[in-house]
Design a protein around this motif. Structure first.
Motif, PDB file in Angstrom:
ATOM      1  N   MET A   1      19.262-138.404 -73.386  1.00  0.00           N
ATOM      2  CA  MET A   1      17.818-138.484 -73.597  1.00  0.00           C
ATOM      3  C   MET A   1      17.242-137.097 -73.852  1.00  0.00           C
ATOM      4  SD  MET A   1      16.853-141.271 -70.635  1.00  0.00           S
ATOM      5  CE  MET A   1      15.167-140.758 -70.556  1.00  0.00           C
ATOM      6  N   LEU A   2      17.667-136.133 -73.059  1.00  0.00           N
ATOM      7  CA  LEU A   2      17.151-134.775 -73.215  1.00  0.00           C
ATOM      8  C   LEU A   2      17.613-134.154 -74.532  1.00  0.00           C
ATOM      9  CD1 LEU A   2      17.654-133.550 -69.551  1.00  0.00           C
ATOM     10  CD2 LEU A   2      15.485-134.078 -70.685  1.00  0.00           C
ATOM     11  N   ILE A   3      18.879-134.347 -74.865  1.00  0.00           N
ATOM     12  CA  ILE A   3      19.405-133.795 -76.118  1.00  0.00           C
ATOM     13  C   ILE A   3      18.693-134.421 -77.320  1.00  0.00           C
ATOM     14  CG2 ILE A   3      21.438-133.808 -77.624  1.00  0.00           C
ATOM     15  CD1 ILE A   3      23.121-133.273 -75.119  1.00  0.00           C
ATOM     16  N   ALA A   4      18.502-135.729 -77.269  1.00  0.00           N
ATOM     17  CA  ALA A   4      17.856-136.406 -78.397  1.00  0.00           C
ATOM     18  C   ALA A   4      16.381-136.026 -78.522  1.00  0.00           C
ATOM     19  CB  ALA A   4      17.990-137.918 -78.242  1.00  0.00           C
ATOM     20  N   SER A   5      15.715-135.794 -77.407  1.00  0.00           N
ATOM     21  CA  SER A   5      14.287-135.480 -77.477  1.00  0.00           C
ATOM     22  C   SER A   5      14.020-134.123 -78.093  1.00  0.00           C
ATOM     23  CB  SER A   5      13.649-135.561 -76.090  1.00  0.00           C
ATOM     24  OG  SER A   5      14.024-134.438 -75.323  1.00  0.00           O
TER      25      SER A   5
ATOM     26  N   ALA B   1      11.408-125.918 -85.968  1.00  0.00           N
ATOM     27  CA  ALA B   1      11.949-127.146 -86.574  1.00  0.00           C
ATOM     28  C   ALA B   1      12.543-128.080 -85.530  1.00  0.00           C
ATOM     29  CB  ALA B   1      13.014-126.782 -87.610  1.00  0.00           C
ATOM     30  N   PHE B   2      12.740-127.586 -84.318  1.00  0.00           N
ATOM     31  CA  PHE B   2      13.412-128.392 -83.295  1.00  0.00           C
ATOM     32  C   PHE B   2      12.513-128.689 -82.104  1.00  0.00           C
ATOM     33  CE2 PHE B   2      16.452-125.834 -85.661  1.00  0.00           C
ATOM     34  CZ  PHE B   2      17.179-126.847 -86.247  1.00  0.00           C
ATOM     35  N   VAL B   3      11.211-128.614 -82.319  1.00  0.00           N
ATOM     36  CA  VAL B   3      10.266-128.935 -81.262  1.00  0.00           C
ATOM     37  C   VAL B   3      10.349-130.428 -80.982  1.00  0.00           C
ATOM     38  CG1 VAL B   3       7.813-129.043 -80.664  1.00  0.00           C
ATOM     39  CG2 VAL B   3       8.742-127.035 -81.824  1.00  0.00           C
ATOM     40  N   GLY B   4      10.305-130.772 -79.731  1.00  0.00           N
ATOM     41  CA  GLY B   4      10.332-132.186 -79.352  1.00  0.00           C
ATOM     42  C   GLY B   4       9.190-132.481 -78.406  1.00  0.00           C
ATOM     43  N   PRO B   5       9.096-133.712 -77.974  1.00  0.00           N
ATOM     44  CA  PRO B   5       8.021-134.072 -77.052  1.00  0.00           C
ATOM     45  C   PRO B   5       8.263-133.474 -75.664  1.00  0.00           C
ATOM     46  CG  PRO B   5       9.548-135.881 -77.270  1.00  0.00           C
ATOM     47  CD  PRO B   5       9.991-134.834 -78.254  1.00  0.00           C
ATOM     48  N   GLU B   6       7.215-133.118 -75.001  1.00  0.00           N
ATOM     49  CA  GLU B   6       7.338-132.693 -73.607  1.00  0.00           C
ATOM     50  C   GLU B   6       7.620-133.944 -72.783  1.00  0.00           C
ATOM     51  OE1 GLU B   6       7.269-129.628 -72.362  1.00  0.00           O
ATOM     52  OE2 GLU B   6       6.983-128.752 -74.334  1.00  0.00           O
ATOM     53  N   LEU B   7       8.595-133.872 -71.926  1.00  0.00           N
ATOM     54  CA  LEU B   7       8.974-135.055 -71.155  1.00  0.00           C
ATOM     55  C   LEU B   7       8.249-135.170 -69.830  1.00  0.00           C
ATOM     56  CD1 LEU B   7      12.813-135.104 -71.817  1.00  0.00           C
ATOM     57  CD2 LEU B   7      11.008-136.361 -72.968  1.00  0.00           C
ATOM     58  N   THR B   8       7.569-134.123 -69.419  1.00  0.00           N
ATOM     59  CA  THR B   8       6.842-134.166 -68.159  1.00  0.00           C
ATOM     60  C   THR B   8       5.813-135.286 -68.198  1.00  0.00           C
ATOM     61  OG1 THR B   8       7.134-131.811 -67.915  1.00  0.00           O
ATOM     62  CG2 THR B   8       5.438-132.816 -66.550  1.00  0.00           C
ATOM     63  N   GLU B   9       5.818-136.099 -67.188  1.00  0.00           N
ATOM     64  CA  GLU B   9       4.894-137.213 -67.008  1.00  0.00           C
ATOM     65  C   GLU B   9       4.989-138.272 -68.094  1.00  0.00           C
ATOM     66  OE1 GLU B   9       0.956-135.884 -65.998  1.00  0.00           O
ATOM     67  OE2 GLU B   9       1.753-134.315 -64.707  1.00  0.00           O
ATOM     68  N   ARG B  10       6.097-138.315 -68.817  1.00  0.00           N
ATOM     69  CA  ARG B  10       6.336-139.381 -69.792  1.00  0.00           C
ATOM     70  C   ARG B  10       7.031-140.527 -69.073  1.00  0.00           C
ATOM     71  NH1 ARG B  10       5.041-138.589 -75.480  1.00  0.00           N
ATOM     72  NH2 ARG B  10       4.474-136.416 -75.545  1.00  0.00           N
ATOM     73  N   PRO B  11       6.668-141.751 -69.379  1.00  0.00           N
ATOM     74  CA  PRO B  11       7.382-142.871 -68.747  1.00  0.00           C
ATOM     75  C   PRO B  11       8.750-143.085 -69.386  1.00  0.00           C
ATOM     76  CG  PRO B  11       5.727-143.688 -70.241  1.00  0.00           C
ATOM     77  CD  PRO B  11       5.567-142.189 -70.208  1.00  0.00           C
ATOM     78  N   TRP B  12       9.686-143.548 -68.613  1.00  0.00           N
ATOM     79  CA  TRP B  12      10.974-143.981 -69.150  1.00  0.00           C
ATOM     80  C   TRP B  12      11.424-145.163 -68.328  1.00  0.00           C
ATOM     81  CZ3 TRP B  12      15.956-143.831 -66.894  1.00  0.00           C
ATOM     82  CH2 TRP B  12      16.028-143.217 -65.650  1.00  0.00           C
ATOM     83  N   ALA B  13      12.274-145.973 -68.901  1.00  0.00           N
ATOM     84  CA  ALA B  13      12.729-147.181 -68.213  1.00  0.00           C
ATOM     85  C   ALA B  13      14.235-147.264 -68.299  1.00  0.00           C
ATOM     86  CB  ALA B  13      12.111-148.416 -68.847  1.00  0.00           C
ATOM     87  N   SER B  14      14.816-147.801 -67.245  1.00  0.00           N
ATOM     88  CA  SER B  14      16.250-148.063 -67.278  1.00  0.00           C
ATOM     89  C   SER B  14      16.433-149.557 -67.471  1.00  0.00           C
ATOM     90  CB  SER B  14      16.915-147.610 -65.982  1.00  0.00           C
ATOM     91  OG  SER B  14      16.485-148.417 -64.905  1.00  0.00           O
TER      92      SER B  14
END
Length: 187
Positions: free
Chosen positions: A95-99, A129-142
Motif C-alpha cells: 500500500m505504501l509503495i503503491a501510494s 513526478a512521484f508525489v502521492g497522497p498523504e496517508l495520514t488520517e486516510r481510511p483503509w479497510a481490510s
C-alpha cells in the motif's frame, strides 16, 4: 515418547513447544507417529504403520495424499494464519509503495545515474513526478484477513489511519483483550 518427523525447516518457536521429554523430533526420526511438513511433497512418501497425524505448517494440503491418509486413518491438519503477520506487513508495504510510486522513483534514479547525471542535482525537480497522497488520517479497510486483522502487531493506527475490517466476523478476542473497535476508534 512420541516420534515426530520434520520434512522442512520448521520454525524453532514452534518446535520449542514440543517437550523433549515427550517428543523425539527431527529429520531422521523413523517409525514416526507424526509428521511436520511445510512444502515437501509427501505424495509418494511411504507412510509407516505407526503414523497417526500429519501437520502442514501453512495453508493448503496439495503436497499431502489426502485420499491415502483417509484410507489409513491418518489425520491431516493445516495451520492457516501461521504467516499472517508477514502477509499483513507485506500488504501494508505494498500500500505504501503503491501510494508513492516507489518503484517508479527507483527506476528514475537508476536511469539518471546510468545516463551520467549527478542524481543529487536533479532530485528536487524530479521527485515531483512521484508525489502521492498523504496517508495520514486516510481510511483503509481490510478484507478477508479473518480474526488476525483485528489484532495487528503492525498497527496502522500509529499512522493515525481510520481502519475498518470488512471481514465477516465471529466472536474473537485478541490476546491483549482489545477489540477492533476499541483499538482503532480510540475507545
Amino acid at each position: 515418547m512420541y516420534r515426530i518427523k520434520t520434512f522442512n525447516k520448521i520454525a524453532p518457536q514452534g518446535l520449542e513447544r514440543l517437550d523433549p521429554a515427550r517428543y523425539q523430533v527431527g529429520e531422521d526420526v523413523a517409525e514416526e507417529e507424526g509428521i511436520l511438513v511445510r512444502s515437501a511433497g509427501l505424495l509418494d512418501y511411504p507412510f509407516p504403520e505407526s503414523l497417526l497425524a500429519i501437520a502442514r505448517a501453512g495453508v493448503g494440503v496439495n503436497n499431502i495424499p489426502l485420499e491415502r491418509c483417509s484410507e489409513k486413518g491418518i489425520a491431516v491438519f493445516s495451520t492457516p494464519g501461521a504467516n499472517a503477520n508477514a502477509v499483513k506487513e507485506l500488504v501494508l508495504c505494498a500500500m505504501l509503495i503503491a501510494s508513492r510510486d516507489v518503484t517508479g522513483a527507483v527506476r528514475w534514479v537508476k536511469n539518471q545515474a546510468a545516463s551520467g547525471v549527478e542524481v543529487e542535482t536533479v532530485v528536487e525537480k524530479g521527485k515531483a513526478a512521484f508525489v502521492g497522497p498523504e496517508l495520514t488520517e486516510r481510511p483503509w479497510a481490510s478484507s478477508a484477513w479473518g480474526p488476525s486483522a483485528r489484532w495487528l502487531p503492525t498497527w496502522p493506527w500509529i499512522w493515525a489511519w481510520t481502519c475498518t475490517d470488512t471481514t465477516p466476523s465471529f466472536p474473537w478476542t485478541p490476546p491483549c483483550g482489545w477489540t477492533a473497535t476499541s483499538m482503532w476508534s480510540g475507545t
